[in-house]
Design an enzyme around this catalytic site. Structure first.
Site, PDB file in Angstrom:
ATOM      1  N   GLY A   1      42.452  28.417  40.569  1.00  0.00           N
ATOM      2  CA  GLY A   1      43.220  28.750  39.370  1.00  0.00           C
ATOM      3  C   GLY A   1      43.893  30.100  39.500  1.00  0.00           C
ATOM      4  CG  ASN A   2      47.225  30.976  37.610  1.00  0.00           C
ATOM      5  OD1 ASN A   2      47.294  31.356  36.455  1.00  0.00           O
ATOM      6  ND2 ASN A   2      47.733  29.810  38.003  1.00  0.00           N
ATOM      7  NE  ARG A   3      43.152  38.519  38.643  1.00  0.00           N
ATOM      8  CZ  ARG A   3      41.921  38.936  38.387  1.00  0.00           C
ATOM      9  NH1 ARG A   3      41.480  38.966  37.155  1.00  0.00           N
ATOM     10  NH2 ARG A   3      41.134  39.322  39.366  1.00  0.00           N
TER      11      ARG A   3
END
Ligand code: CTP
Length: 400
Positions: free
Chosen positions: A208-210
């Site tokens: 995933g990412n932030r």
């Protein structure tokens, strides 16, 4: 300058109790609120409640305090009129200019922005009479918030619920801030993607990412307050649904692409604010991946995800459709942004610098909006909704 004056009109639906929460939010944030219920609204919530919560007198009739000409004065002095809930009957009266009580008189004398938050059974909302009344009110410049989908009175569910009062408050706050600028995106359909995709490895793990989704939500809320029909495609944000916005939930980049392609054909603008994973694991393990004693972990093989922004920019269903991208950069921010704008083929690219403590999850943002026409609009550090408004200003200008 005194407090902004808000008239809270309440018509007779079961959702009237939710207007108490809207009233509380309005008064606590420094607005002078005059509640004007209809007679039927008082079957649901009594005058004493409205009066105690607002600190102002409450009347349904034009015959109380006649020496002050309330049926004219309340509307004339208002900075905003919000009717929540607005019943089918109230929408019909407002659309036809009937004035048989204090609220309908107030609606005729108000020259400030007017917001209606309808709530009723799905059948009543969908009836051509109601839909034509809503179209009439919108054509005249009122902001009519589409009801939410969900549980209605009794056991039935469908479109017709009053949106969360906290979200109606958000609409009111934005409409008040715009003053007399009016709903300049009325009649437009905008598609906004928000959040960050998650690419699953197995049932418990993902890449995933932030991205928090806050910038995309600010874009959706701002567009809705400016009158647009908004489809918000959200990936893994956990944020509450903005009032009047059609929310589509997705998880992965492939699902996001499908949802964007489905919503895009009749959109005037597509804004890709979501952080889309460029790669996904080549294989998905249907059972949890277990560590094996004495063995190195298996490498994760990645494959490319489709580039949604480049695809929609290259393949527009309508030549006049606008496509807006975002660029998250950590180095050579502007040079990378210019190259990305050309590579992706979009009309506008919002370039911002990101890092662990910059932008992701924060309420603020700072950016430069690059235009395919060579324009550059710097947006100073400030709330994400200010950047959202600048994007919509540039879009509105291009839509003409
Ligand atoms: N985007 C997209 N599909 C992808 C990757 C990105 O639609 N598979 C969109 C994003 O929503 C954003 C823009 O492209 O609007 C730029 O995203 P960014 O991650 O900055 O760019 P990348 O194309 O991934 O380029 P790079 O990673 O090389 O910087």
């Amino acid at each position: 300058m005194g407090k902004p004056k808000v008239v809270l009109g309440v018509s007779g639906g079961i959702a009237a109790y939710k207007a108490c929460e809207l009233l509380r939010r309005l008064t606590e944030s420094g607005h002078d609120v005059r509640v004007v219920p209809t007679d039927s609204a008082l079957h649901f919530v009594g005058a004493a409640t409205w009066s105690a919560l607002s600190g102002n007198p409450v009347s349904t009739e034009v015959w109380d305090g006649v020496h002050e000409v309330p049926h004219v004065r309340i509307g004339q002095e208002a900075d905003l009129v919000v009717v929540a809930p607005a019943t089918a009957d109230m929408l019909a009266k407002a659309a036809h200019g009937l004035a048989d009580d204090l609220l309908t008189n107030t609606l005729l004398t108000a020259r400030c922005p007017v917001v209606f938050a309808p709530a009723m059974h799905t059948e009543m909302w969908e009836h051509p009479a109601t839909q034509e009344n809503v179209a009439t009110l919108r054509r005249r410049g009122a902001l009519v918030i589409d009801p939410a989908v969900g549980r209605l009175t009794g056991v039935d569910t469908g479109k017709g619920r009053l949106p969360d009062p906290a979200e109606i408050f958000e609409v009111c706050r934005r409409v008040l801030a715009r003053g007399t600028a009016g709903p300049d995106l009325a009649g437009r359909h905008v598609v906004v993607s928000a959040g960050g995709t998650r690419e699953p490895l197995d049932p418990v793990r993902f890449l995933g990412n932030r991205s928090s989704g806050k910038q995309g939500y600010a874009l959706a809320r701002t567009a809705a307050a400016r009158g647009a029909r908004v489809t918000l495609i959200e990936a893994n944000t956990g944020l509450p649904d903005p009032a009047g916005v059609d929310v589509v939930r997705v998880g992965t980049a492939v699902q996001l692409r499908e949802a964007v392609l489905k919503a895009a054909p009749d959109a005037d603008v597509v804004v890709m604010a979501a952080a889309v994973a460029d790669f996904r694991p080549e294989t998905y393990a249907t059972g949890k991946i277990k560590k094996k004693d004495g063995q190195d972990p298996e490498p994760i093989v990645l494959v490319r995800n489709p580039d949604i922004l480049a695809e929609i920019a290259a393949d527009r269903p309508r030549p006049e459709q606008l496509v807006v991208g975002f660029a998250a950069e950590t180095d050579d921010v502007l040079a990378n942004g210019r190259a990305k704008l050309a590579r992706k083929g979009c009309d506008l690219l919002v370039v911002n610098e990101v890092g662990e403590r910059k932008t992701f999850g924060s309420e603020e943002n700072e950016a430069v909006v690059l235009g395919a026409d060579g324009s550059e609009t710097a947006v100073p550090y400030g709330p994400k909704e200010a950047l959202a408004d600048t994007v919509w200003d540039l879009v509105a200008h291009r839509l003409g």
